[in-house]
Design a protein around this motif. Structure first.
Motif, short mmCIF file in Angstrom:
data_model
loop_
_atom_site.label_atom_id
_atom_site.label_comp_id
_atom_site.label_asym_id
_atom_site.label_seq_id
_atom_site.Cartn_x
_atom_site.Cartn_y
_atom_site.Cartn_z
N ASP A 1 -15.65 -12.81 60.78
CA ASP A 1 -16.66 -12.30 61.71
C ASP A 1 -17.74 -13.30 62.04
O ASP A 1 -17.84 -14.36 61.43
CB ASP A 1 -17.29 -11.01 61.14
N GLU A 2 -18.56 -12.93 63.02
CA GLU A 2 -19.74 -13.70 63.41
C GLU A 2 -20.73 -12.77 64.08
O GLU A 2 -20.35 -11.83 64.79
CB GLU A 2 -19.35 -14.82 64.37
N TYR A 3 -22.00 -13.01 63.84
CA TYR A 3 -23.05 -12.22 64.48
C TYR A 3 -23.05 -12.45 65.99
O TYR A 3 -22.95 -13.59 66.46
CB TYR A 3 -24.43 -12.62 63.96
N ARG A 4 -23.17 -11.38 66.75
CA ARG A 4 -23.33 -11.48 68.20
C ARG A 4 -24.73 -11.98 68.50
O ARG A 4 -25.73 -11.45 67.98
CB ARG A 4 -23.09 -10.11 68.85
N GLY A 5 -24.81 -13.04 69.33
CA GLY A 5 -26.11 -13.56 69.74
C GLY A 5 -26.55 -14.80 68.98
O GLY A 5 -27.55 -15.42 69.35
N LEU A 6 -25.83 -15.19 67.92
CA LEU A 6 -26.19 -16.39 67.18
C LEU A 6 -25.20 -17.51 67.48
O LEU A 6 -23.99 -17.32 67.40
CB LEU A 6 -26.20 -16.12 65.66
N SER A 7 -25.72 -18.68 67.79
CA SER A 7 -24.87 -19.84 68.01
C SER A 7 -24.44 -20.42 66.66
O SER A 7 -25.04 -20.11 65.62
CB SER A 7 -25.63 -20.92 68.80
N GLY A 8 -23.44 -21.27 66.69
CA GLY A 8 -22.95 -21.85 65.45
C GLY A 8 -23.95 -22.75 64.75
O GLY A 8 -23.81 -23.05 63.56
N SER A 9 -24.99 -23.19 65.46
CA SER A 9 -26.02 -24.04 64.86
C SER A 9 -27.18 -23.23 64.26
O SER A 9 -28.05 -23.80 63.60
CB SER A 9 -26.57 -25.00 65.91
N HIS A 10 -27.17 -21.92 64.47
CA HIS A 10 -28.24 -21.07 63.91
C HIS A 10 -28.06 -21.00 62.40
O HIS A 10 -26.95 -20.75 61.90
CB HIS A 10 -28.17 -19.67 64.52
N PRO A 11 -29.13 -21.18 61.63
CA PRO A 11 -29.02 -21.21 60.17
C PRO A 11 -28.45 -19.93 59.54
O PRO A 11 -27.98 -19.97 58.40
CB PRO A 11 -30.48 -21.42 59.71
N GLN A 12 -28.50 -18.81 60.27
CA GLN A 12 -27.95 -17.56 59.73
C GLN A 12 -26.59 -17.20 60.34
O GLN A 12 -26.05 -16.14 60.04
CB GLN A 12 -28.94 -16.41 59.94
N SER A 13 -26.06 -18.09 61.17
CA SER A 13 -24.72 -17.82 61.71
C SER A 13 -23.69 -18.07 60.64
O SER A 13 -23.92 -18.81 59.67
CB SER A 13 -24.44 -18.71 62.92
N TYR A 14 -22.53 -17.49 60.82
CA TYR A 14 -21.48 -17.66 59.82
C TYR A 14 -20.77 -19.01 59.96
O TYR A 14 -20.21 -19.51 58.99
CB TYR A 14 -20.50 -16.49 59.88
N ARG A 15 -20.79 -19.60 61.15
CA ARG A 15 -20.29 -20.97 61.29
C ARG A 15 -21.15 -21.92 60.46
O ARG A 15 -20.65 -22.76 59.72
CB ARG A 15 -20.28 -21.39 62.77
N TYR A 16 -22.46 -21.78 60.57
CA TYR A 16 -23.39 -22.61 59.81
C TYR A 16 -23.16 -22.39 58.31
O TYR A 16 -23.12 -23.34 57.53
CB TYR A 16 -24.82 -22.26 60.20
N PHE A 17 -23.02 -21.13 57.92
CA PHE A 17 -22.79 -20.78 56.51
C PHE A 17 -21.54 -21.47 55.98
O PHE A 17 -21.56 -22.08 54.90
CB PHE A 17 -22.64 -19.26 56.39
N MET A 18 -20.44 -21.39 56.72
CA MET A 18 -19.18 -21.94 56.25
C MET A 18 -19.23 -23.47 56.18
O MET A 18 -18.72 -24.08 55.22
CB MET A 18 -18.03 -21.49 57.13
N ASP A 19 -19.85 -24.10 57.18
CA ASP A 19 -19.99 -25.55 57.15
C ASP A 19 -20.82 -25.99 55.94
O ASP A 19 -20.44 -26.91 55.21
CB ASP A 19 -20.65 -26.06 58.43
N LYS A 20 -21.94 -25.30 55.74
CA LYS A 20 -22.87 -25.68 54.66
C LYS A 20 -22.28 -25.43 53.28
O LYS A 20 -22.43 -26.26 52.37
CB LYS A 20 -24.17 -24.87 54.82
N ASN A 21 -21.59 -24.31 53.11
CA ASN A 21 -21.14 -23.92 51.78
C ASN A 21 -19.71 -24.31 51.45
O ASN A 21 -19.30 -24.20 50.29
CB ASN A 21 -21.30 -22.41 51.62
N PHE A 22 -18.95 -24.77 52.46
CA PHE A 22 -17.55 -25.06 52.17
C PHE A 22 -16.97 -26.21 53.00
O PHE A 22 -16.64 -27.26 52.47
CB PHE A 22 -16.73 -23.79 52.38
#
Length: 241
Positions: free
Chosen positions: A67-88
């Motif tokens: 999933d991903e939050y509606r309205g958040l870009s992948g560069s937003h610190p709370q987006s799940y793209r950002y989360f996955m890049d940062k944590n994995f």
């Protein structure tokens, strides 16, 4: 369902990481379904260690996040793209072009959902799906409802889920109230599923997961009819089993 109880969160994370790494080693070009949130972070940290020690190779793996939050870009610190890049993803040898997450700022949500569903199917479907579970039983962002969606879709988040997510945002007004999520049907098509849970807040829903009853008011209950599910919890989360 297989059920594993460990003393603490660290042990849960270690066992889950070992199960994932063994799976990848057996099928180096597998498709992983990945989850975000606090629960899988420990598992991701262990997998990073295994990768650095050359105990597992992600170079041929493809991944699809739930999933991903509606309205958040992948560069937003709370987006799940950002989360996955940062944590994995930033710490392992996976090809970033083979990591897929819904586009939260797409113009055409319906097309994004359809295209995401098609990408998973074209990859051959998910071989191993990692799941967390919400206190209300949601898996992915498939929330309790009178009806559950089979396919990837835009969903409204419940007040309970938004409240749980609010700790990651500066204010309640910033918490997204919608998300794009893989549907129940795609989750159930995964060849194998690992569900992780930790802490006393998850004890009730884990107890209900083994009730023998399936209800749309508890989306996780559908996992009882899947042929290959491993539920891995700590003692607190498994206290009611």
């Amino acid at each position: 369902m297989e059920f594993y109880v460990y003393d603490n969160y660290d042990e849960v994370s270690k066992y889950a990481a070992k199960m994932v790494s063994d799976f990848v080693n057996e099928k180096p070009d597998c498709v992983l379904g990945l989850a975000t949130g606090e629960t899988p972070i420990g598992m991701y940290k262990k997998l990073i260690e295994y990768n650095r020690e050359k105990l597992v190779d992600f170079s041929r793996v493809k991944s699809f996040n739930l999933d991903e939050y509606r309205g958040l870009s992948g560069s937003h610190p709370q987006s799940y793209r950002y989360f996955m890049d940062k944590n994995f993803f930033n710490h392992i040898n996976i090809d970033k072009h083979n990591t897929f997450i819904p586009n939260g700022i797409c113009e055409d949500v319906k097309k994004e959902c359809s295209d995401y569903e098609d990408k998973i199917n074209e990859a051959g479907g998910v071989d191993l799906q990692i799941l967390g579970v919400g206190s209300n039983g949601h898996i992915g962002f498939n929330e309790p409802s009178l009806e559950l969606c089979v396919y990837t879709h835009l969903t409204n988040l419940t007040e309970e889920t938004m409240k749980a997510n609010s700790r990651f945002f500066k204010s309640g007004e910033e918490v997204p109230d919608k998300a794009i999520t893989v549907g129940i049907g795609q989750i159930m098509k995964a060849k194998k599923i690992i569900l992780l849970a930790s802490g006393t807040k998850k004890a009730d829903i884990i107890g209900r997961l083994f009730s023998g009853k399936v209800s749309t008011e508890n989306p996780s209950s559908i996992l009882q009819v899947h042929p290959s599910v491993a539920v891995i919890v700590d003692k607190d989360a498994g206290a009611l089993i």
